[in-house]
Every structure is written in C-alpha cells, then in structure tokens.
Design a protein around this motif. Structure first.
Motif, PDB file in Angstrom:
ATOM      1  N   LYS A  73       0.829  -1.196   0.000  1.00 34.72           N
ATOM      2  CA  LYS A  73       0.000   0.000   0.000  1.00 34.72           C
ATOM      3  C   LYS A  73       0.867   1.250   0.000  1.00 34.72           C
ATOM      4  O   LYS A  73       1.919   1.285   0.640  1.00 34.72           O
ATOM      5  N   GLY A  74       0.422   2.267  -0.684  1.00 30.66           N
ATOM      6  CA  GLY A  74       1.109   3.548  -0.652  1.00 30.66           C
ATOM      7  C   GLY A  74       2.214   3.654  -1.690  1.00 30.66           C
ATOM      8  O   GLY A  74       2.377   2.803  -2.563  1.00 30.66           O
ATOM      9  N   LYS A  75       3.009   4.724  -1.558  1.00 28.98           N
ATOM     10  CA  LYS A  75       4.068   4.995  -2.518  1.00 28.98           C
ATOM     11  C   LYS A  75       5.233   4.038  -2.329  1.00 28.98           C
ATOM     12  O   LYS A  75       5.440   3.468  -1.266  1.00 28.98           O
ATOM     13  N   LYS A  76       6.010   3.891  -3.390  1.00 26.35           N
ATOM     14  CA  LYS A  76       7.139   2.979  -3.374  1.00 26.35           C
ATOM     15  C   LYS A  76       8.214   3.462  -2.391  1.00 26.35           C
ATOM     16  O   LYS A  76       8.304   4.645  -2.059  1.00 26.35           O
ATOM     17  N   LEU A  77       9.045   2.519  -1.968  1.00 25.46           N
ATOM     18  CA  LEU A  77      10.137   2.822  -1.047  1.00 25.46           C
ATOM     19  C   LEU A  77      11.228   3.644  -1.732  1.00 25.46           C
ATOM     20  O   LEU A  77      11.309   3.695  -2.957  1.00 25.46           O
ATOM     21  N   VAL A  78      12.089   4.223  -0.895  1.00 26.99           N
ATOM     22  CA  VAL A  78      13.335   4.814  -1.364  1.00 26.99           C
ATOM     23  C   VAL A  78      14.479   4.090  -0.663  1.00 26.99           C
ATOM     24  O   VAL A  78      14.495   3.971   0.561  1.00 26.99           O
ATOM     25  N   PHE A  79      15.431   3.587  -1.433  1.00 30.70           N
ATOM     26  CA  PHE A  79      16.662   3.061  -0.884  1.00 30.70           C
ATOM     27  C   PHE A  79      17.737   4.131  -1.073  1.00 30.70           C
ATOM     28  O   PHE A  79      17.994   4.554  -2.209  1.00 30.70           O
ATOM     29  N   ALA A  80      18.318   4.568   0.011  1.00 28.18           N
ATOM     30  CA  ALA A  80      19.326   5.629  -0.028  1.00 28.18           C
ATOM     31  C   ALA A  80      20.686   5.022   0.243  1.00 28.18           C
ATOM     32  O   ALA A  80      20.976   4.583   1.356  1.00 28.18           O
ATOM     33  N   SER A  81      21.531   4.989  -0.776  1.00 25.25           N
ATOM     34  CA  SER A  81      22.843   4.358  -0.671  1.00 25.25           C
ATOM     35  C   SER A  81      23.920   5.387  -0.343  1.00 25.25           C
ATOM     36  O   SER A  81      24.040   6.412  -1.014  1.00 25.25           O
ATOM     37  N   ILE A  82      24.686   5.081   0.715  1.00 24.59           N
ATOM     38  CA  ILE A  82      25.847   5.906   1.042  1.00 24.59           C
ATOM     39  C   ILE A  82      27.009   5.388   0.198  1.00 24.59           C
ATOM     40  O   ILE A  82      27.488   4.271   0.391  1.00 24.59           O
ATOM     41  N   LEU A  83      27.429   6.201  -0.762  1.00 25.37           N
ATOM     42  CA  LEU A  83      28.490   5.782  -1.688  1.00 25.37           C
ATOM     43  C   LEU A  83      29.828   5.655  -0.969  1.00 25.37           C
ATOM     44  O   LEU A  83      30.100   6.382  -0.018  1.00 25.37           O
ATOM     45  N   ARG A  84      30.637   4.687  -1.404  1.00 23.39           N
ATOM     46  CA  ARG A  84      30.398   3.811  -2.528  1.00 23.39           C
ATOM     47  C   ARG A  84      29.908   2.438  -2.083  1.00 23.39           C
ATOM     48  O   ARG A  84      29.233   1.736  -2.808  1.00 23.39           O
ATOM     49  N   ALA A  85      30.301   2.064  -0.863  1.00 25.32           N
ATOM     50  CA  ALA A  85      30.054   0.700  -0.391  1.00 25.32           C
ATOM     51  C   ALA A  85      28.570   0.377  -0.268  1.00 25.32           C
ATOM     52  O   ALA A  85      28.165  -0.776  -0.390  1.00 25.32           O
ATOM     53  N   GLY A  86      27.736   1.389  -0.045  1.00 22.52           N
ATOM     54  CA  GLY A  86      26.303   1.154   0.079  1.00 22.52           C
ATOM     55  C   GLY A  86      25.693   0.511  -1.146  1.00 22.52           C
ATOM     56  O   GLY A  86      24.664  -0.177  -1.060  1.00 22.52           O
ATOM     57  N   ASN A  87      26.337   0.711  -2.306  1.00 19.13           N
ATOM     58  CA  ASN A  87      25.784   0.143  -3.532  1.00 19.13           C
ATOM     59  C   ASN A  87      25.794  -1.380  -3.531  1.00 19.13           C
ATOM     60  O   ASN A  87      25.018  -2.012  -4.248  1.00 19.13           O
ATOM     61  N   GLY A  88      26.677  -1.983  -2.740  1.00 20.79           N
ATOM     62  CA  GLY A  88      26.681  -3.440  -2.642  1.00 20.79           C
ATOM     63  C   GLY A  88      25.401  -3.972  -2.041  1.00 20.79           C
ATOM     64  O   GLY A  88      24.854  -4.990  -2.490  1.00 20.79           O
ATOM     65  N   LEU A  89      24.894  -3.299  -1.016  1.00 19.89           N
ATOM     66  CA  LEU A  89      23.603  -3.661  -0.434  1.00 19.89           C
ATOM     67  C   LEU A  89      22.456  -3.228  -1.343  1.00 19.89           C
ATOM     68  O   LEU A  89      21.458  -3.943  -1.491  1.00 19.89           O
ATOM     69  N   LEU A  90      22.588  -2.064  -1.937  1.00 22.53           N
ATOM     70  CA  LEU A  90      21.532  -1.519  -2.790  1.00 22.53           C
ATOM     71  C   LEU A  90      21.163  -2.477  -3.915  1.00 22.53           C
ATOM     72  O   LEU A  90      19.976  -2.723  -4.175  1.00 22.53           O
ATOM     73  N   GLU A  91      22.154  -3.041  -4.578  1.00 21.90           N
ATOM     74  CA  GLU A  91      21.877  -3.914  -5.725  1.00 21.90           C
ATOM     75  C   GLU A  91      21.057  -5.133  -5.313  1.00 21.90           C
ATOM     76  O   GLU A  91      20.122  -5.534  -6.008  1.00 21.90           O
ATOM     77  N   GLY A  92      21.401  -5.717  -4.166  1.00 19.38           N
ATOM     78  CA  GLY A  92      20.646  -6.865  -3.696  1.00 19.38           C
ATOM     79  C   GLY A  92      19.226  -6.503  -3.311  1.00 19.38           C
ATOM     80  O   GLY A  92      18.286  -7.273  -3.566  1.00 19.38           O
ATOM     81  N   MET A  93      19.043  -5.344  -2.711  1.00 25.45           N
ATOM     82  CA  MET A  93      17.706  -4.926  -2.292  1.00 25.45           C
ATOM     83  C   MET A  93      16.827  -4.599  -3.489  1.00 25.45           C
ATOM     84  O   MET A  93      15.629  -4.874  -3.493  1.00 25.45           O
TER      85      MET A  93
END
Length: 209
Positions: A68-88
């Motif tokens: 329900k509601g608007k889609k989530l936002v995943f906020a990645s702290i560069l650069r290492a955050g992108n490793g988690l971001l891709e999986g999510m």
C-alpha cells in the motif's frame, strides 16, 4: 539495545562468516554481500503496510494483498552502500533510489559530502538508508541529516556490521531511526575500523586499497 534489530538468521550468519575471512575473493565478497542484502531486505520491510486488491487468477477473481502507498526509497551511502543496494533492488525493483556521496577525512574521521541526489517527493516515502558498516557513524549521521533536510520523516538504517560506539553515536543523533544489522561487533580500533570486522567493505567489494 533499544531500536536495534540484529538479523540472526543462520544463512545471514553463515554468509557473513565467509565475508569476514580475509582470503575470500573480491568476486565472492561482492556476491555474498548481494545475497545477504536479499535476506536483510526481508527483515527491514517485514512490517510494510498492505491492502487487498482484486485480481484475476487463471481460475477466478480474488482479493489478494499488495503493498500500500508509494514505493520505497533506498538511499545508498556511496560507494560501499551500492553493494547492499543492488541486492535490495532485486527484491524491490520499483523502489526509488537516492545516492549520498560521502568520504571520511583520514585525520578527523568526519564525513564530507561530495554528492547528493534524491527523489523530490521523498517526504511521502519510507526511506531505507544503506551502508555496510556502522563504525564511527559519522557517515550515517551525516547521510540521515541530509535526507531529513530534504523532508524525509520515515527512515530506517540498514547495515551489515555495527560497532557499539557507532550505534551509540547514531542513536544520540537520530533516536527516531531504527537500526537493522547482521551483527554487533566488539569495538572500534584507533583508526575507526570495526573489530573484528571484515576490513574496508568498499575496498573488498571493488578490489581497491
């Protein structure tokens, strides 16, 4: 610790053990981080609100739950955050993405911003901030500060490892933001690295030093 969820699923802990090993290759480390991100994403989104919608199955119409509601936002702290971001994003491909570029001053350990981009309607969405390590928490605190200034008011922080010092600092700055992590380690060393930890997550992801 209050407002901290440690994801103790056996698969998470097994994969984390392999990632901690200094002999694990860059390719394996990157793949495992993405796999753990899938499992952590289940936990951080466990209580998302749903609503019943009508659909047609191959057999008949039915009422079935949908987000329900608007889609989530995943906020990645560069650069290492992108490793988690891709999986999510594998699990929630429709999520919006924010990037916060920060680097740690080697002398003061303070976080310095060099890039920021976020959806304009971030105030209307749940924002999950991701970074593999919650060490000094300087980057995490700075990132959440920045996102709150954009208007976000419903946030969660997701990491792979956390240090007690980082949790304390983060909670002092943002007591309203729950933390999700796979493990809470012993302490920080004099250089601000988590002990026993797994080294620098960004370097191990990308094969840099």
């Amino acid at each position: 610790m209050e407002n901290v969820t440690v994801v103790e699923h056996p698969l998470v802990q097994h994969k984390l053990t392999i990632m901690r090993n200094k002999d694990t290759s860059t390719a394996s480390f990157r793949r495992l981080l993405q796999e753990i991100a899938h499992l952590l994403c289940y936990e951080v989104t466990r209580d998302l609100e749903t609503e019943m919608i009508e659909i047609d199955t191959p057999i008949q119409k039915m009422q079935s739950p949908a987000l329900k509601g608007k889609k989530l936002v995943f906020a990645s702290i560069l650069r290492a955050g992108n490793g988690l971001l891709e999986g999510m994003l594998d699990l929630v491909p429709s999520a919006r993405v924010s990037h916060i570029g920060l680097y740690r001053d080697p002398e003061t350990l303070e976080a310095i911003e060099y890039y920021f981009k976020a959806p304009s309607d971030i105030a209307d969405r749940l924002v999950v901030v991701v970074d593999p390590m919650l060490a000094t928490a300087n980057s995490a605190v700075t990132a959440v500060d920045r996102i709150k200034r954009r208007g976000a008011n419903n946030l969660r922080f997701l990491c792979l490892l956390a240090a007690p010092e980082g949790i304390k600092r983060f909670q002092e700055a943002h007591p309203d933001v729950p933390i999700y992590t796979a493990a809470i380690d012993e302490k920080l060393n004099e250089k601000g690295y988590i002990v026993p930890g797994l080294g620098d997550a960004g370097d191990r992801m990308y094969g840099t030093r």
